[in-house]
Design a protein around this motif. Structure first.
Motif, PDB file in Angstrom:
ATOM      1  N   GLY A   1      -2.814  -1.922   8.607  1.00  0.00           N
ATOM      2  CA  GLY A   1      -3.072  -1.909   7.171  1.00  0.00           C
ATOM      3  C   GLY A   1      -3.030  -0.514   6.571  1.00  0.00           C
ATOM      4  N   THR A   2      -2.751   0.496   7.388  1.00  0.00           N
ATOM      5  CA  THR A   2      -2.611   1.856   6.866  1.00  0.00           C
ATOM      6  C   THR A   2      -1.421   1.914   5.913  1.00  0.00           C
ATOM      7  OG1 THR A   2      -3.545   2.756   8.908  1.00  0.00           O
ATOM      8  CG2 THR A   2      -2.316   4.280   7.527  1.00  0.00           C
ATOM      9  N   LEU A   3      -0.345   1.232   6.282  1.00  0.00           N
ATOM     10  CA  LEU A   3       0.804   1.068   5.397  1.00  0.00           C
ATOM     11  C   LEU A   3       0.843  -0.394   4.954  1.00  0.00           C
ATOM     12  CD1 LEU A   3       3.603   3.042   7.309  1.00  0.00           C
ATOM     13  CD2 LEU A   3       2.514   3.691   5.155  1.00  0.00           C
ATOM     14  N   LYS A   4       0.873  -0.604   3.653  1.00  0.00           N
ATOM     15  CA  LYS A   4       0.890  -1.962   3.098  1.00  0.00           C
ATOM     16  C   LYS A   4       2.242  -2.235   2.445  1.00  0.00           C
ATOM     17  CE  LYS A   4      -4.095  -1.855   2.058  1.00  0.00           C
ATOM     18  NZ  LYS A   4      -4.362  -1.156   3.258  1.00  0.00           N
ATOM     19  N   GLU A   5       2.462  -3.482   2.037  1.00  0.00           N
ATOM     20  CA  GLU A   5       3.703  -3.870   1.364  1.00  0.00           C
ATOM     21  C   GLU A   5       4.061  -2.877   0.271  1.00  0.00           C
ATOM     22  OE1 GLU A   5       4.149  -7.780  -0.354  1.00  0.00           O
ATOM     23  OE2 GLU A   5       3.708  -8.718   1.567  1.00  0.00           O
ATOM     24  N   ASP A   6       5.300  -2.456   0.266  1.00  0.00           N
ATOM     25  CA  ASP A   6       5.872  -1.544  -0.731  1.00  0.00           C
ATOM     26  C   ASP A   6       5.333  -0.113  -0.666  1.00  0.00           C
ATOM     27  OD1 ASP A   6       7.680  -3.455  -1.850  1.00  0.00           O
ATOM     28  OD2 ASP A   6       5.979  -4.360  -2.889  1.00  0.00           O
ATOM     29  N   ASP A   7       4.491   0.207   0.338  1.00  0.00           N
ATOM     30  CA  ASP A   7       4.076   1.600   0.543  1.00  0.00           C
ATOM     31  C   ASP A   7       5.264   2.391   1.078  1.00  0.00           C
ATOM     32  OD1 ASP A   7       1.474   1.179  -0.256  1.00  0.00           O
ATOM     33  OD2 ASP A   7       0.597   1.379   1.753  1.00  0.00           O
ATOM     34  N   ARG A   8       5.309   3.656   0.728  1.00  0.00           N
ATOM     35  CA  ARG A   8       6.351   4.543   1.224  1.00  0.00           C
ATOM     36  C   ARG A   8       6.065   4.893   2.676  1.00  0.00           C
ATOM     37  NH1 ARG A   8       6.630   9.602   2.176  1.00  0.00           N
ATOM     38  NH2 ARG A   8       8.556  10.782   2.095  1.00  0.00           N
ATOM     39  N   VAL A   9       7.093   4.770   3.512  1.00  0.00           N
ATOM     40  CA  VAL A   9       7.026   5.121   4.926  1.00  0.00           C
ATOM     41  C   VAL A   9       7.461   6.588   5.047  1.00  0.00           C
ATOM     42  CG1 VAL A   9       8.019   4.609   7.198  1.00  0.00           C
ATOM     43  CG2 VAL A   9       7.557   2.751   5.595  1.00  0.00           C
TER      44      VAL A   9
ATOM     45  N   VAL B   1      15.428   7.553  -2.699  1.00  0.00           N
ATOM     46  CA  VAL B   1      13.993   7.456  -2.998  1.00  0.00           C
ATOM     47  C   VAL B   1      13.163   7.493  -1.720  1.00  0.00           C
ATOM     48  CG1 VAL B   1      12.184   6.074  -4.090  1.00  0.00           C
ATOM     49  CG2 VAL B   1      14.488   6.120  -5.080  1.00  0.00           C
ATOM     50  N   GLY B   2      13.567   6.724  -0.704  1.00  0.00           N
ATOM     51  CA  GLY B   2      12.825   6.696   0.553  1.00  0.00           C
ATOM     52  C   GLY B   2      12.834   5.326   1.192  1.00  0.00           C
ATOM     53  N   MET B   3      11.949   5.184   2.179  1.00  0.00           N
ATOM     54  CA  MET B   3      11.796   3.918   2.914  1.00  0.00           C
ATOM     55  C   MET B   3      10.437   3.332   2.571  1.00  0.00           C
ATOM     56  SD  MET B   3      13.277   5.044   6.643  1.00  0.00           S
ATOM     57  CE  MET B   3      12.063   6.332   6.848  1.00  0.00           C
ATOM     58  N   PHE B   4      10.400   1.990   2.522  1.00  0.00           N
ATOM     59  CA  PHE B   4       9.188   1.309   2.101  1.00  0.00           C
ATOM     60  C   PHE B   4       8.927   0.090   2.983  1.00  0.00           C
ATOM     61  CE2 PHE B   4      10.958   3.639  -1.375  1.00  0.00           C
ATOM     62  CZ  PHE B   4       9.869   4.233  -1.976  1.00  0.00           C
ATOM     63  N   VAL B   5       7.667  -0.314   3.044  1.00  0.00           N
ATOM     64  CA  VAL B   5       7.273  -1.481   3.826  1.00  0.00           C
ATOM     65  C   VAL B   5       7.730  -2.740   3.086  1.00  0.00           C
ATOM     66  CG1 VAL B   5       5.332  -2.770   4.812  1.00  0.00           C
ATOM     67  CG2 VAL B   5       5.269  -0.262   4.761  1.00  0.00           C
ATOM     68  N   ALA B   6       8.436  -3.594   3.790  1.00  0.00           N
ATOM     69  CA  ALA B   6       8.979  -4.821   3.212  1.00  0.00           C
ATOM     70  C   ALA B   6       7.885  -5.885   3.036  1.00  0.00           C
ATOM     71  CB  ALA B   6      10.082  -5.376   4.117  1.00  0.00           C
ATOM     72  N   PRO B   7       8.096  -6.787   2.086  1.00  0.00           N
ATOM     73  CA  PRO B   7       7.170  -7.924   1.958  1.00  0.00           C
ATOM     74  C   PRO B   7       7.135  -8.708   3.279  1.00  0.00           C
ATOM     75  CG  PRO B   7       8.626  -7.794   0.060  1.00  0.00           C
ATOM     76  CD  PRO B   7       9.136  -6.798   1.068  1.00  0.00           C
ATOM     77  N   ASP B   8       5.989  -9.178   3.652  1.00  0.00           N
ATOM     78  CA  ASP B   8       5.768  -9.953   4.881  1.00  0.00           C
ATOM     79  C   ASP B   8       6.031  -9.164   6.166  1.00  0.00           C
ATOM     80  OD1 ASP B   8       4.960 -12.277   3.532  1.00  0.00           O
ATOM     81  OD2 ASP B   8       7.029 -12.961   3.311  1.00  0.00           O
ATOM     82  N   ALA B   9       6.103  -7.835   6.076  1.00  0.00           N
ATOM     83  CA  ALA B   9       6.349  -7.013   7.266  1.00  0.00           C
ATOM     84  C   ALA B   9       5.241  -7.215   8.303  1.00  0.00           C
ATOM     85  CB  ALA B   9       6.442  -5.541   6.891  1.00  0.00           C
ATOM     86  N   LYS B  10       4.004  -7.220   7.848  1.00  0.00           N
ATOM     87  CA  LYS B  10       2.884  -7.377   8.787  1.00  0.00           C
ATOM     88  C   LYS B  10       2.979  -8.725   9.483  1.00  0.00           C
ATOM     89  CE  LYS B  10      -2.127  -7.065   9.170  1.00  0.00           C
ATOM     90  NZ  LYS B  10      -3.374  -6.668   8.478  1.00  0.00           N
ATOM     91  N   LYS B  11       3.283  -9.762   8.745  1.00  0.00           N
ATOM     92  CA  LYS B  11       3.400 -11.106   9.308  1.00  0.00           C
ATOM     93  C   LYS B  11       4.509 -11.152  10.359  1.00  0.00           C
ATOM     94  CE  LYS B  11       4.140 -15.866   7.813  1.00  0.00           C
ATOM     95  NZ  LYS B  11       4.376 -16.727   6.647  1.00  0.00           N
ATOM     96  N   LYS B  12       5.661 -10.542  10.059  1.00  0.00           N
ATOM     97  CA  LYS B  12       6.773 -10.499  11.008  1.00  0.00           C
ATOM     98  C   LYS B  12       6.374  -9.764  12.288  1.00  0.00           C
ATOM     99  CE  LYS B  12      10.499 -10.557   7.639  1.00  0.00           C
ATOM    100  NZ  LYS B  12      11.566  -9.789   6.999  1.00  0.00           N
ATOM    101  N   LEU B  13       5.758  -8.603  12.114  1.00  0.00           N
ATOM    102  CA  LEU B  13       5.364  -7.805  13.279  1.00  0.00           C
ATOM    103  C   LEU B  13       4.321  -8.521  14.120  1.00  0.00           C
ATOM    104  CD1 LEU B  13       5.223  -4.259  11.654  1.00  0.00           C
ATOM    105  CD2 LEU B  13       6.876  -5.064  13.368  1.00  0.00           C
ATOM    106  N   MET B  14       3.356  -9.149  13.461  1.00  0.00           N
ATOM    107  CA  MET B  14       2.310  -9.868  14.202  1.00  0.00           C
ATOM    108  C   MET B  14       2.914 -11.024  14.993  1.00  0.00           C
ATOM    109  SD  MET B  14      -0.659  -8.448  13.763  1.00  0.00           S
ATOM    110  CE  MET B  14      -1.919  -9.670  14.004  1.00  0.00           C
ATOM    111  N   GLY B  15       3.848 -11.746  14.394  1.00  0.00           N
ATOM    112  CA  GLY B  15       4.507 -12.845  15.097  1.00  0.00           C
ATOM    113  C   GLY B  15       5.265 -12.351  16.322  1.00  0.00           C
TER     114      GLY B  15
END
Length: 126
Positions: A26-34, A70-84
């Motif tokens: 949760g340190t990086l959330k959806e649409d946060d800049r990586v 602009v940069g790289m960002f966390v995609a929607p549902d990224a956490k869900k994908k990674l957890m799966g």
């Protein structure tokens, strides 16, 4: 940024895991800049292509996305994908070998459950 690189797995995988861990925690959330590839290169003092390989794998998985200029960002549902993905890997890398060994030892489901409960209890003591 934090973390140490080691010799146990390729550096690009460690970079990929580091970013993934930030998303899962949760340190990086959806649409946060990586952090950019250049920022990661500077921090870890590793080759640009090595970092790009790890980052591009996350892009290919749909975990992060790039906005040109602009940069790289966390995609929607990224956490869900990674957890799966991690749950599936956990099952294959840890649970399957454990269950194979338990069968060889003739352990019942109840005995396995009891051993897991004991392990969880011993972790709380540490």
């Amino acid at each position: 940024m934090s973390g140490q690189l080691n010799d146990r797995k390729p550096i690009f995988e460690q970079i990929k895991d580091w970013i993934s861990d930030q998303i899962i925690s949760g340190t990086l959330k959806e649409d946060d800049r990586v952090p950019s590839t250049n920022e990661i290169v500077q921090f870890y003092k590793v080759n640009h292509l090595t970092v790009a390989k790890g980052v591009n794998q996350l892009v290919d998985q749909g975990v992060i996305y790039k906005k040109r200029g602009v940069g790289m960002f966390v995609a929607p549902d990224a956490k869900k994908k990674l957890m799966g993905e991690r749950k599936q890997n956990f099952k294959e890398e840890y649970l399957k070998p454990m269950m194979d060994e338990a069968r060889k030892l003739g352990l019942t489901d109840q005995e396995i459950s009891q051993l897991i409960t004991e392990m969880k209890g011993s972790d709380a003591d540490e």
